[in-house]
Design an enzyme around this catalytic site. Sequence first.
Site, PDB file in Angstrom:
ATOM      1  N   LYS A  83     -91.355  -6.881  69.739  1.00  0.00           N
ATOM      2  CA  LYS A  83     -91.201  -6.469  71.134  1.00  0.00           C
ATOM      3  C   LYS A  83     -89.762  -5.991  71.334  1.00  0.00           C
ATOM      4  CE  LYS A  83     -93.011  -8.399  75.469  1.00  0.00           C
ATOM      5  NZ  LYS A  83     -93.311  -9.667  76.140  1.00  0.00           N
ATOM      6  N   VAL A  84     -89.623  -4.771  71.809  1.00  0.00           N
ATOM      7  CA  VAL A  84     -88.280  -4.218  72.050  1.00  0.00           C
ATOM      8  C   VAL A  84     -88.198  -3.735  73.490  1.00  0.00           C
ATOM      9  CG1 VAL A  84     -87.986  -3.494  69.628  1.00  0.00           C
ATOM     10  CG2 VAL A  84     -88.904  -1.868  71.295  1.00  0.00           C
TER      11      VAL A  84
END
Length: 217
Positions: A83-84
């Site tokens: 997750k960015v």
Amino acid sequence: MKFFVDTAEIDAIAELNDLGMVDGVTTNPSLIKKSGRDIIEVTREICAMVDGPVSAEVTATDAETMIAEGRKLVEIAGNIAVKVPLTWDGLKACKVLSDDGHMVNVTLCFSANQALLAAKAGATFISPFIGRLDDINLDGMELIEDIRTIYDNYGFETQILAASIRSVNHILDSARIGADVITAPPSVIKAMVNHPLTDKGLDAFLADIKAAGIKIL
Ligand code: G3P
């Protein structure tokens, strides 16, 4: 529609998973903090329990470190989605990690243009935050609708993961619009079962069972 559970609480995930309600899990730094657990340790446990994608969020803000963190996270298990955040550096990390063949969830999306960029950068999932838009008197569902239209217009395969879900109506509206996935706290998913007419009807049946002495076992 796929159901992801937005929590790092193992017991809550297990309860829903046993019912076949869990297609994946999302976590974020706030949820990890709430669990009081070590990120690697708790993520490993979740990945072992759930077959679908498990999102684990990077902590860095520069692309290079996000990529390094992402590469460490994917070593935990084969079902990790890195997750960015939806920043320019986050998009750079998304492109590199997705080109490497990893699932990437681009989070903190608040506009359709951001979602378009994430799709171009190869995101597996885009996470528009419905509740937080509603919090500031904007329409989170309008954003889901816009992203659906844009992705369908051009055949982008990035999945719309409706996030920051706070109510059962958020889930219903996301389903109507055609979000690919919702991620919601266990309490909201469980609240979907509630209906006063179900309770009322069951009370009447129970009264008749008692009055008639109906027994099966
Ligand atoms: O999936 C994102 C979610 O955890 C954020 O929810 O309620 O903190 O806006 P909320």
